[in-house]
Design an enzyme around this catalytic site. Sequence first.
Site, mmCIF file in Angstrom:
data_model
loop_
_atom_site.group_PDB
_atom_site.id
_atom_site.type_symbol
_atom_site.label_atom_id
_atom_site.label_comp_id
_atom_site.label_asym_id
_atom_site.label_seq_id
_atom_site.Cartn_x
_atom_site.Cartn_y
_atom_site.Cartn_z
ATOM 1 N N SER A 9 19.254 59.465 25.800
ATOM 2 C CA SER A 9 19.824 60.818 25.764
ATOM 3 C C SER A 9 19.771 61.559 24.439
ATOM 4 C CB SER A 9 21.267 60.784 26.254
ATOM 5 O OG SER A 9 21.263 60.753 27.645
ATOM 6 N N LYS A 56 28.290 67.217 20.332
ATOM 7 C CA LYS A 56 28.201 67.011 21.790
ATOM 8 C C LYS A 56 29.623 66.881 22.328
ATOM 9 C CE LYS A 56 25.997 63.887 25.169
ATOM 10 N NZ LYS A 56 25.120 62.707 25.366
ATOM 11 N N SER A 93 21.029 63.242 28.340
ATOM 12 C CA SER A 93 22.226 64.015 28.608
ATOM 13 C C SER A 93 22.653 64.908 27.439
ATOM 14 C CB SER A 93 23.382 63.059 28.931
ATOM 15 O OG SER A 93 23.686 62.271 27.788
HETATM 16 N N1 GLN Z 1 19.183 59.425 31.548
HETATM 17 C C1 GLN Z 1 19.860 58.171 31.460
HETATM 18 C C2 GLN Z 1 20.962 58.122 32.474
HETATM 19 O O1 GLN Z 1 21.027 58.983 33.251
HETATM 20 C C3 GLN Z 1 20.387 57.976 30.079
HETATM 21 C C4 GLN Z 1 21.554 58.794 29.779
HETATM 22 C C5 GLN Z 1 22.075 58.592 28.386
HETATM 23 O O2 GLN Z 1 21.358 58.101 27.515
HETATM 24 N N2 GLN Z 1 23.325 58.965 28.175
HETATM 25 O O3 GLN Z 1 21.767 57.262 32.498
#
Ligand code: GLN
Length: 492
Positions: free
Chosen positions: A183, A84, A159
Site C-alpha cells: 500500500s 494517512k 490503500s
Molecule cells: N492491497 C492489499 C490488500 O488489499 C494491501 C493493502 C495494504 O498494503 N494495506 O490487502
Amino acid sequence: MSAKEVEKYHEKTIAELSAMLQAGEVSSVELTQYFLDRIKAHDEKLNSFITVTEESALAAAVEADEKIKNGDSGPLTGVPIAHKDIFCTEGVRTSCGSKMLDNFISPYDATVVTKMKAAGVVMLGKTNMDEFAMGSSNETSYYGAVKNPWDTSTVPGGSSGGSASAVGARLAPAATGTDTGGSIRQPASMCGITGIKPTYGRISRFGMIAFASSLDQAGPMAQSAEDCALLLNAMAGFDERDSTCIDKEVPDYTAELDKPLEGLRIGLPKEYFGEGLSPEVEKIIRGALEEYKKLGAELIDIELPNSGLSVPVYYVVAPAECSANLSRFDGVRYGYRCENPVDLMDLYTRSRGEGFGAEVKRRIMVGTYALSSGYYDAYYLKSQQLRHKISDDFKEAFEKVDVIMGPTVPDTAFKIGEKSDDPISMYLSDIYTIAVNLAGLPGMSVPAGFVNGMPVGLQITGNYFKESQLLNVAHQYQKNTDWHRAIPEDFS
Ligand code: GLN
C-alpha cells in the site's frame, strides 16, 4: 508581481523547501498557506483528503517559524506534509476510511505523528484511504474513491491512495503511508512518486490502526528518495509501546545517498518478468536497468521460486489477522453504534453490519473461517509455513545480490470501477509487492517512466535494515533521471 509571488513551491522537493526555510527565503506560514490553497483549489478533482486541518496547520507553522528564527530547527522544521488517516492524531478525526470511525476524534497521537511533530513538521490534514487499508484502488473508502492526478478516470492505487494522489498532484510535498501488502509502493508507482516501506519493526505501529499486525509497516511517500530519507530519519526508531518495534540504532538515512553504485549486484527475479507483466511496463523497467548498468551495477538473474504462493498466502494471513484486530469494533468498546438496538446481539450485529463496508466484511469472514477450529491447520498454519519458504527464497537471493529489482505493479493505473466487482483481479495488482511484506523486508517504488501518460514504478527490495542502501540506489538513479520531477499537467 515580485519574484516571490510567482514562486512555485509545489515544484520543489522537501530538501529544497527546507533549504529555503532555513535561508529565510520563505516562511513556514507562507508555505503552509500555499499548500492549503492548492488543496482548496484542486482537491475536489481528486478527493485525496478526508480532513484538512487548516487552523492547527497554521498554528504549527507559526511555531515552526519561531524555531527557525531561534536557530532551534532541523531539516523538517516548518515543512508541511499530510498523514494517512490511519494514524491517530490528537483532537483530529481519525477515520481509517470507515464509517465505523467516522466520528472518532483520537485522544492521542500515533508515535509516527509524535515524532513528526517533534521534528517540526506541519500537518496539513489527513488523507483518504481504502477502508481499514484493505484495497488496491482506494475505491473502498467510506468517503468515496480517490482519483489519480495523471488521469482522473483512473484509480490512484491503494490503500494509501489519498497520500499518493495528494503528493502526485503536489497538494502536499510528502505524506505518510502504510504498507501491509504493497500500500505504499503500489500507489506510489501508479501516481509517479517515491515511497519506501521499511523493514518490519523499523517504525513504531503504536497509534497506527491495525489491519494485519505481522505485516503492517508505516513509511514515507514523497517526490524523491532524498526526501524519503529525511522523513524516515524522523519516523524510524524504537518505541516501547510497540512490542514488535525493534531496538536498533537509527542511522542517518541521508548519509549514504551519494555513494557510487560501482559493483552493485542487482538481482532480477525471473518470476517478476514473466506472464502477467505488461510488455510496455517491462520496457520501462528494462530501460531503468540499463541506466543502472551505466552507473556501474551488475545485473544478475535470480529465482524466487515460491513467489507464486505470496498472494494466496497473504489472503489467508492478512484476513486472519484483520478478523482478530477488527473484533474490537463492536459498537461498545470502539466504533459506530447502530440506532435503537433491541438487545445486545442486535447491537453487535447491526453496528458491525452497518459500520463496515463490503471489502472489510469479506476479509473478516475469510479470516474468521481460516482461523476456526477444523480449518486452522489447513489454512492458517499452512500459510505460516509457506510464509517461511517465501522468506527463505529472499535469504538465498541476498547471498548472491545486494538488491532485487523489478516492476512494482504489473500494469499502470486501471479505470475506476474496472476491478471493483472482481476481488481476485484486484488482489493480483499486488503480486510483486506482497512477498516483501510476508518476509518483512524493506522495499521501495521509484518513478521510472510513463506508458501512455501514466506513471510506472521500479520496485527495489533490499535485505533487512538496508534502507540506507535502498535510498542510495534510488537516489543515484534520480540524480540521472527526472521522472520523479514530473507533475501532471492539470496540477502544474
Ligand atoms: N492491497 C492489499 C490488500 O488489499 C494491501 C493493502 C495494504 O498494503 N494495506 O490487502
